[in-house]
Design a protein around this motif. Structure first.
Motif, PDB file in Angstrom:
ATOM      1  N   GLY A 171      14.550  18.152   5.350  1.00  0.00           N
ATOM      2  CA  GLY A 171      15.521  17.089   5.623  1.00  0.00           C
ATOM      3  C   GLY A 171      14.880  15.774   6.027  1.00  0.00           C
ATOM      4  O   GLY A 171      15.569  14.798   6.300  1.00  0.00           O
ATOM      5  N   CYS A 172      13.542  15.740   6.103  1.00  0.00           N
ATOM      6  CA  CYS A 172      12.841  14.499   6.450  1.00  0.00           C
ATOM      7  C   CYS A 172      12.856  13.558   5.255  1.00  0.00           C
ATOM      8  O   CYS A 172      13.064  13.976   4.120  1.00  0.00           O
ATOM      9  N   SER A 173      12.605  12.279   5.504  1.00  0.00           N
ATOM     10  CA  SER A 173      12.434  11.361   4.390  1.00  0.00           C
ATOM     11  C   SER A 173      10.987  10.868   4.342  1.00  0.00           C
ATOM     12  O   SER A 173      10.231  11.023   5.306  1.00  0.00           O
ATOM     13  N   VAL A 174      10.619  10.299   3.204  1.00  0.00           N
ATOM     14  CA  VAL A 174       9.240   9.837   3.000  1.00  0.00           C
ATOM     15  C   VAL A 174       9.269   8.404   2.499  1.00  0.00           C
ATOM     16  O   VAL A 174      10.010   8.077   1.564  1.00  0.00           O
ATOM     17  N   ALA A 175       8.489   7.543   3.138  1.00  0.00           N
ATOM     18  CA  ALA A 175       8.388   6.140   2.721  1.00  0.00           C
ATOM     19  C   ALA A 175       7.011   5.886   2.122  1.00  0.00           C
ATOM     20  O   ALA A 175       6.012   6.443   2.572  1.00  0.00           O
ATOM     21  N   LEU A 176       6.980   5.042   1.086  1.00  0.00           N
ATOM     22  CA  LEU A 176       5.702   4.638   0.488  1.00  0.00           C
ATOM     23  C   LEU A 176       5.320   3.300   1.115  1.00  0.00           C
ATOM     24  O   LEU A 176       5.968   2.276   0.884  1.00  0.00           O
ATOM     25  N   ASP A 177       4.259   3.345   1.953  1.00  0.00           N
ATOM     26  CA  ASP A 177       3.860   2.220   2.804  1.00  0.00           C
ATOM     27  C   ASP A 177       2.961   1.248   2.039  1.00  0.00           C
ATOM     28  O   ASP A 177       2.296   1.643   1.071  1.00  0.00           O
ATOM     29  N   ASP A 178       2.928   0.003   2.479  1.00  0.00           N
ATOM     30  CA  ASP A 178       1.994  -1.010   1.957  1.00  0.00           C
ATOM     31  C   ASP A 178       2.080  -1.141   0.446  1.00  0.00           C
ATOM     32  O   ASP A 178       1.064  -1.379  -0.223  1.00  0.00           O
ATOM     33  N   PHE A 179       3.291  -0.993  -0.099  1.00  0.00           N
ATOM     34  CA  PHE A 179       3.397  -0.949  -1.558  1.00  0.00           C
ATOM     35  C   PHE A 179       2.910  -2.248  -2.196  1.00  0.00           C
ATOM     36  O   PHE A 179       3.235  -3.341  -1.749  1.00  0.00           O
ATOM     37  N   GLY A 180       2.125  -2.093  -3.236  1.00  0.00           N
ATOM     38  CA  GLY A 180       1.614  -3.240  -3.966  1.00  0.00           C
ATOM     39  C   GLY A 180       0.177  -3.590  -3.643  1.00  0.00           C
ATOM     40  O   GLY A 180      -0.445  -4.360  -4.355  1.00  0.00           O
ATOM     41  N   THR A 181      -0.367  -3.011  -2.567  1.00  0.00           N
ATOM     42  CA  THR A 181      -1.739  -3.385  -2.186  1.00  0.00           C
ATOM     43  C   THR A 181      -2.771  -2.433  -2.756  1.00  0.00           C
ATOM     44  O   THR A 181      -3.928  -2.780  -2.890  1.00  0.00           O
ATOM     45  N   GLY A 182      -2.363  -1.225  -3.069  1.00  0.00           N
ATOM     46  CA  GLY A 182      -3.343  -0.205  -3.431  1.00  0.00           C
ATOM     47  C   GLY A 182      -3.530  -0.115  -4.917  1.00  0.00           C
ATOM     48  O   GLY A 182      -3.810  -1.098  -5.585  1.00  0.00           O
ATOM     49  N   TYR A 183      -3.287   1.050  -5.441  1.00  0.00           N
ATOM     50  CA  TYR A 183      -3.577   1.316  -6.845  1.00  0.00           C
ATOM     51  C   TYR A 183      -2.347   1.026  -7.678  1.00  0.00           C
ATOM     52  O   TYR A 183      -2.422   0.803  -8.859  1.00  0.00           O
ATOM     53  N   SER A 184      -1.188   1.038  -6.990  1.00  0.00           N
ATOM     54  CA  SER A 184       0.071   0.571  -7.550  1.00  0.00           C
ATOM     55  C   SER A 184       0.320   0.969  -8.987  1.00  0.00           C
ATOM     56  O   SER A 184       0.661   0.148  -9.815  1.00  0.00           O
ATOM     57  N   SER A 185       0.151   2.227  -9.262  1.00  0.00           N
ATOM     58  CA  SER A 185       0.634   2.701 -10.529  1.00  0.00           C
ATOM     59  C   SER A 185       2.112   3.025 -10.313  1.00  0.00           C
ATOM     60  O   SER A 185       2.468   3.747  -9.388  1.00  0.00           O
ATOM     61  N   LEU A 186       2.969   2.442 -11.143  1.00  0.00           N
ATOM     62  CA  LEU A 186       4.400   2.686 -10.953  1.00  0.00           C
ATOM     63  C   LEU A 186       4.721   4.156 -11.155  1.00  0.00           C
ATOM     64  O   LEU A 186       5.716   4.659 -10.660  1.00  0.00           O
ATOM     65  N   GLY A 187       3.851   4.844 -11.887  1.00  0.00           N
ATOM     66  CA  GLY A 187       4.042   6.271 -12.110  1.00  0.00           C
ATOM     67  C   GLY A 187       4.088   7.056 -10.806  1.00  0.00           C
ATOM     68  O   GLY A 187       4.753   8.086 -10.725  1.00  0.00           O
ATOM     69  N   TYR A 188       3.424   6.544  -9.758  1.00  0.00           N
ATOM     70  CA  TYR A 188       3.434   7.244  -8.470  1.00  0.00           C
ATOM     71  C   TYR A 188       4.849   7.412  -7.948  1.00  0.00           C
ATOM     72  O   TYR A 188       5.163   8.379  -7.267  1.00  0.00           O
ATOM     73  N   LEU A 189       5.695   6.436  -8.239  1.00  0.00           N
ATOM     74  CA  LEU A 189       7.052   6.467  -7.689  1.00  0.00           C
ATOM     75  C   LEU A 189       7.851   7.657  -8.212  1.00  0.00           C
ATOM     76  O   LEU A 189       8.824   8.073  -7.599  1.00  0.00           O
ATOM     77  N   ARG A 190       7.435   8.177  -9.367  1.00  0.00           N
ATOM     78  CA  ARG A 190       8.168   9.309  -9.928  1.00  0.00           C
ATOM     79  C   ARG A 190       7.630  10.638  -9.453  1.00  0.00           C
ATOM     80  O   ARG A 190       8.204  11.685  -9.726  1.00  0.00           O
ATOM     81  N   LYS A 191       6.461  10.607  -8.784  1.00  0.00           N
ATOM     82  CA  LYS A 191       5.820  11.869  -8.418  1.00  0.00           C
ATOM     83  C   LYS A 191       6.462  12.510  -7.211  1.00  0.00           C
ATOM     84  O   LYS A 191       6.218  13.666  -6.913  1.00  0.00           O
ATOM     85  N   LEU A 192       7.243  11.720  -6.491  1.00  0.00           N
ATOM     86  CA  LEU A 192       7.814  12.255  -5.266  1.00  0.00           C
ATOM     87  C   LEU A 192       9.138  11.577  -4.999  1.00  0.00           C
ATOM     88  O   LEU A 192       9.349  10.437  -5.404  1.00  0.00           O
ATOM     89  N   ASP A 193      10.024  12.270  -4.290  1.00  0.00           N
ATOM     90  CA  ASP A 193      11.354  11.752  -4.018  1.00  0.00           C
ATOM     91  C   ASP A 193      11.296  10.830  -2.793  1.00  0.00           C
ATOM     92  O   ASP A 193      11.790  11.166  -1.727  1.00  0.00           O
ATOM     93  N   PHE A 194      10.659   9.657  -2.961  1.00  0.00           N
ATOM     94  CA  PHE A 194      10.572   8.711  -1.849  1.00  0.00           C
ATOM     95  C   PHE A 194      11.961   8.184  -1.508  1.00  0.00           C
ATOM     96  O   PHE A 194      12.789   7.951  -2.401  1.00  0.00           O
ATOM     97  N   THR A 195      12.189   7.965  -0.216  1.00  0.00           N
ATOM     98  CA  THR A 195      13.450   7.369   0.227  1.00  0.00           C
ATOM     99  C   THR A 195      13.326   5.852   0.270  1.00  0.00           C
ATOM    100  O   THR A 195      14.266   5.128  -0.015  1.00  0.00           O
ATOM    101  N   THR A 196      12.138   5.391   0.661  1.00  0.00           N
ATOM    102  CA  THR A 196      11.941   3.975   0.958  1.00  0.00           C
ATOM    103  C   THR A 196      10.613   3.472   0.390  1.00  0.00           C
ATOM    104  O   THR A 196       9.619   4.190   0.419  1.00  0.00           O
ATOM    105  N   ILE A 197      10.640   2.249  -0.109  1.00  0.00           N
ATOM    106  CA  ILE A 197       9.402   1.561  -0.471  1.00  0.00           C
ATOM    107  C   ILE A 197       9.205   0.444   0.535  1.00  0.00           C
ATOM    108  O   ILE A 197      10.106  -0.385   0.742  1.00  0.00           O
ATOM    109  N   LYS A 198       8.048   0.423   1.194  1.00  0.00           N
ATOM    110  CA  LYS A 198       7.753  -0.664   2.132  1.00  0.00           C
ATOM    111  C   LYS A 198       6.899  -1.710   1.415  1.00  0.00           C
ATOM    112  O   LYS A 198       5.777  -1.431   0.995  1.00  0.00           O
TER     113      LYS A 198
END
Ligand code: C2E
Ligand code: MG
Ligand code: MG
Ligand code: MG
Length: 280
Positions: A171-198
């Motif tokens: 029941g926890c949620s997961v946020a993807l932190d510091d989005f855009g600074t790292g490797y930023s493959s948009l494909g990452y967003l599909r690998k997990l059911d993120f709740t939030t993009i920071k």
């Protein structure tokens, strides 16, 4: 500068590299005892709803006040903790402490965000650590949001994904932190059911200075998050102009010095007392 045959660059840089290695060795030595010496604390930074400006969450941010080195920033000691795997016991302490604070002292509608390093997710029983933190504190799973960065996808993706999926199943949620600074493959967003993009603060601050690239990136991230049914949090909002811009760009939540700096637990609690007086 080294004289004579070759190797000049080597001789020139050796002392400073040595100094850096020596400092980090000393920090590591002290960090080994930081937990038992009670040198770690958590500060909490408010995350507000972009429109109502009500506090919806606090992000837990670790602070180290070392007897030997004084205040050491997380930017300096977290990488050392990760390299030495000291982040595993430290991270467990952080998880327990943050869940306990939220469960004991905050209203039920307020969540807690906890940063988690890849090394923690590679531990065989990360989800067990979360289950125990929730059950010992009595915090409802839906009030815990785990923050990870894209760097987790550079590690053993199978183990990491399984650990986070177990947390989502709780029941926890997961946020993807510091989005855009790292490797930023948009494909990452599909690998997990993120709740939030920071959205990283470099884009927020760039947008505030009218950088067309930063504006375009925030617009694209918001559009993408909307269509993937995720929310967006803008990091590092420092003034009203940036807040207004972020609202217009359609980010869901805002975090930054303009709405509150990271503060001791006792100060975070006072914010609710104040909010209650205002609505009473
Ligand atoms: P992060 O998770 O992206 O945390 C946000 C950082 O931005 C925090 O720095 C916060 O103090 C800073 N910040 C917030 N609002 C503003 C603003 O308006 N302007 C500016 N200039 N900065 C702002 P902090 O506390 O120094 O932490 C740095 C990083 O260290 C964190 O970045 C996170 O990656 C890591 N970290 C901090 N606490 C923990 C922890 O408990 N566990 C782990 N694994 N990592 C942590
Ligand atoms: Mg974070
Ligand atoms: Mg961040
Ligand atoms: Mg950051």
């Amino acid at each position: 500068r080294a004289k004579g045959e070759g190797g000049g660059v080597h001789f020139e840089y050796e002392p400073s590299l040595h100094a850096i290695a020596e400092e980090s060795r000393q920090l590591e030595f002290s960090l080994r005892n930081a937990l038992e010496n009670d040198e770690l604390t958590l500060h909490y930074q408010p995350v507000v709803d972009a429109n109502s400006e009500a506090v919806v969450s606090f992000e837990a941010l670790v602070r180290w006040n070392s007897k030997e080195h004084g205040f050491v920033s997380p930017g300096k000691f977290i990488p050392i903790a990760e390299d030495t795997r000291l982040i595993v016991p430290i991270g467990t302490w952080i998880m327990n402490e943050a869940c306990r604070e939220a469960a004991t002292h905050w209203p039920e509608h307020v969540k807690v965000n906890v940063n988690v390093s890849p090394e923690q997710l590679l531990e065989p029983d990360f989800a067990g650590t979360v289950v125990r933190a929730l059950s010992h504190s009595g915090l409802a799973a839906h009030r815990l949001e785990i923050e990870v960065t894209e760097s987790i996808f550079l590690r053993d993706a199978g183990i990491v994904r399984k650990a986070l999926e177990q947390c989502i199943a709780l029941g926890c949620s997961v946020a993807l932190d510091d989005f855009g600074t790292g490797y930023s493959s948009l494909g990452y967003l599909r690998k997990l059911d993120f709740t939030t993009i920071k959205v990283d603060r470099t884009f927020v601050q760039g947008a505030g200075q009218n950088s067309p690239e930063s504006l375009a990136i925030i617009r694209a991230v918001v559009a993408m998050a909307d269509s993937l049914d995720m929310t967006t949090t803008a990091e590092g909002v420092e003034n009203e102009e940036e807040a207004e811009l972020i609202r217009r760009l359609g980010c869901t939540k805002i975090q930054g010095y303009h709405f509150g700096r990271p503060m001791p637990a006792s100060d975070a609690r006072k914010i609710f007392a104040r909010d209650q007086r205002q609505t009473a």
